[in-house]
Design a protein around this motif. Structure first.
Motif, PDB file in Angstrom:
ATOM      1  N   PRO A  38      39.127 -46.907   7.893  1.00  0.00           N
ATOM      2  CA  PRO A  38      39.480 -45.655   7.200  1.00  0.00           C
ATOM      3  C   PRO A  38      40.276 -44.683   8.075  1.00  0.00           C
ATOM      4  O   PRO A  38      40.962 -43.798   7.550  1.00  0.00           O
ATOM      5  CB  PRO A  38      38.108 -45.058   6.841  1.00  0.00           C
ATOM      6  CG  PRO A  38      37.175 -46.215   6.832  1.00  0.00           C
ATOM      7  CD  PRO A  38      37.671 -47.129   7.897  1.00  0.00           C
ATOM      8  N   PRO A  41      45.211 -44.611   8.741  1.00  0.00           N
ATOM      9  CA  PRO A  41      46.305 -43.696   8.383  1.00  0.00           C
ATOM     10  C   PRO A  41      46.364 -42.465   9.291  1.00  0.00           C
ATOM     11  O   PRO A  41      47.446 -42.024   9.679  1.00  0.00           O
ATOM     12  CB  PRO A  41      45.986 -43.300   6.933  1.00  0.00           C
ATOM     13  CG  PRO A  41      45.121 -44.394   6.424  1.00  0.00           C
ATOM     14  CD  PRO A  41      44.305 -44.838   7.597  1.00  0.00           C
ATOM     15  N   GLY A  96      47.942 -37.848   7.187  1.00  0.00           N
ATOM     16  CA  GLY A  96      47.037 -38.954   7.481  1.00  0.00           C
ATOM     17  C   GLY A  96      45.809 -38.973   6.594  1.00  0.00           C
ATOM     18  O   GLY A  96      45.353 -40.037   6.163  1.00  0.00           O
ATOM     19  N   ASN A  98      45.548 -38.048   3.587  1.00  0.00           N
ATOM     20  CA  ASN A  98      45.871 -38.365   2.188  1.00  0.00           C
ATOM     21  C   ASN A  98      46.698 -39.639   2.057  1.00  0.00           C
ATOM     22  O   ASN A  98      47.428 -39.815   1.071  1.00  0.00           O
ATOM     23  CB  ASN A  98      46.617 -37.183   1.554  1.00  0.00           C
ATOM     24  CG  ASN A  98      45.699 -35.992   1.359  1.00  0.00           C
ATOM     25  OD1 ASN A  98      44.918 -35.927   0.435  1.00  0.00           O
ATOM     26  ND2 ASN A  98      45.805 -35.030   2.282  1.00  0.00           N
ATOM     27  N   ASP A  99      46.566 -40.524   3.050  1.00  0.00           N
ATOM     28  CA  ASP A  99      47.204 -41.848   2.998  1.00  0.00           C
ATOM     29  C   ASP A  99      48.697 -41.767   2.710  1.00  0.00           C
ATOM     30  O   ASP A  99      49.223 -42.523   1.885  1.00  0.00           O
ATOM     31  CB  ASP A  99      46.506 -42.744   1.977  1.00  0.00           C
ATOM     32  CG  ASP A  99      45.061 -43.033   2.356  1.00  0.00           C
ATOM     33  OD1 ASP A  99      44.755 -43.042   3.564  1.00  0.00           O
ATOM     34  OD2 ASP A  99      44.246 -43.232   1.445  1.00  0.00           O
ATOM     35  N   PHE A 100      49.373 -40.828   3.354  1.00  0.00           N
ATOM     36  CA  PHE A 100      50.828 -40.702   3.258  1.00  0.00           C
ATOM     37  C   PHE A 100      51.310 -40.478   1.820  1.00  0.00           C
ATOM     38  O   PHE A 100      52.297 -41.076   1.386  1.00  0.00           O
ATOM     39  CB  PHE A 100      51.518 -41.930   3.865  1.00  0.00           C
ATOM     40  CG  PHE A 100      51.062 -42.226   5.264  1.00  0.00           C
ATOM     41  CD1 PHE A 100      51.472 -41.440   6.323  1.00  0.00           C
ATOM     42  CD2 PHE A 100      50.192 -43.282   5.523  1.00  0.00           C
ATOM     43  CE1 PHE A 100      51.044 -41.700   7.618  1.00  0.00           C
ATOM     44  CE2 PHE A 100      49.762 -43.550   6.814  1.00  0.00           C
ATOM     45  CZ  PHE A 100      50.181 -42.748   7.860  1.00  0.00           C
ATOM     46  N   TRP A 167      57.017 -44.406   1.827  1.00  0.00           N
ATOM     47  CA  TRP A 167      57.252 -45.354   2.906  1.00  0.00           C
ATOM     48  C   TRP A 167      58.701 -45.314   3.383  1.00  0.00           C
ATOM     49  O   TRP A 167      58.971 -45.579   4.559  1.00  0.00           O
ATOM     50  CB  TRP A 167      56.851 -46.763   2.469  1.00  0.00           C
ATOM     51  CG  TRP A 167      55.385 -46.841   2.204  1.00  0.00           C
ATOM     52  CD1 TRP A 167      54.771 -46.948   0.994  1.00  0.00           C
ATOM     53  CD2 TRP A 167      54.341 -46.756   3.174  1.00  0.00           C
ATOM     54  NE1 TRP A 167      53.410 -46.944   1.142  1.00  0.00           N
ATOM     55  CE2 TRP A 167      53.107 -46.826   2.472  1.00  0.00           C
ATOM     56  CE3 TRP A 167      54.319 -46.628   4.559  1.00  0.00           C
ATOM     57  CZ2 TRP A 167      51.879 -46.764   3.113  1.00  0.00           C
ATOM     58  CZ3 TRP A 167      53.094 -46.563   5.208  1.00  0.00           C
ATOM     59  CH2 TRP A 167      51.894 -46.644   4.478  1.00  0.00           C
TER      60      TRP A 167
END
Length: 202
Positions: A38, A41, A96, A98-100, A167
């Motif tokens: 976890p 990221p 990071g 919020n997972d990019f 991305w």
């Protein structure tokens, strides 16, 4: 006015920002490798931002190596740069955590764009300071600063692209960072040339 106090303050500020970022990496509960997943990221965002802050510290150091004199305008231009760099830990943590996601990725790009523009302003302010011979070494070394302009263009493009694909934005941020990881020896070479010229004259 000498630049030593400005350099010392800037060095301390960047060191503090790096320290703040590492505090975002919370120690996981557990002893297996899976407990680290976890955090990936957050760690990835940390690595990218650490590299960026390192790049700014490195280039800031080299720029002031070639700077003979500063004034109040240079001090404020430097504070402007530090303002944008001070936002790096916040946007890094948001990205990071919020997972990019698109909005944090765009916010990160705005921070990088602001820092890039501020660095360019600082550079130009130093070159334009005082008489023509003041800080001439920096002016000769920088010339048109194509790499700096390309970086700013990359950040500006990455901000809207974050809403197309985060991305793609991330790849642009990484590419720009990679471009600056290649040593830029313009200032070092110019400073060395000026020192050799002075030695010959003596």
């Amino acid at each position: 006015m000498k630049a030593s106090r400005l350099e010392a303050f800037s060095d301390a500020m960047i060191a503090i920002l790096m320290t703040i970022m590492i505090l975002e990496l919370k120690v996981p509960q557990g002893e297996k490798w899976e407990t680290l997943l976890p955090l990936f990221p957050v760690f990835l965002a940390y690595v990218l931002s650490f590299i960026y802050l390192g790049i700014y510290w490195n280039n800031h150091h080299h720029m002031f190596q070639a700077t003979d004199k500063i004034d109040g305008k240079v001090l404020w231009a430097n504070m402007h740069l530090l303002f944008w760099l001070s936002l790096v830990p916040f946007t890094t943590g948001w990205m990071g955590a919020n997972d990019f996601a698109p909005v944090p990725m765009a916010a990160y790009g705005i921070t990088l764009l602001g820092a890039g523009v501020a660095y360019s302003i600082l550079q130009r302010t130093i070159i334009n300071h005082g008489r023509e011979e003041d800080n001439a070494t920096l002016a000769k070394a920088i010339h048109n600063d194509g790499k700096g302009h390309l970086s700013i263009f990359g950040y500006a493009a990455a901000i809207p692209l974050a809403f197309v694909s985060p991305w793609i934005s991330g790849a642009i941020y990484a590419l720009v960072a990679g471009m600056w990881l290649i040593p830029d020896r313009r200032i070092e070479e110019r400073v060395r040339a000026e020192e050799e010229k002075k030695a010959e004259q003596e």
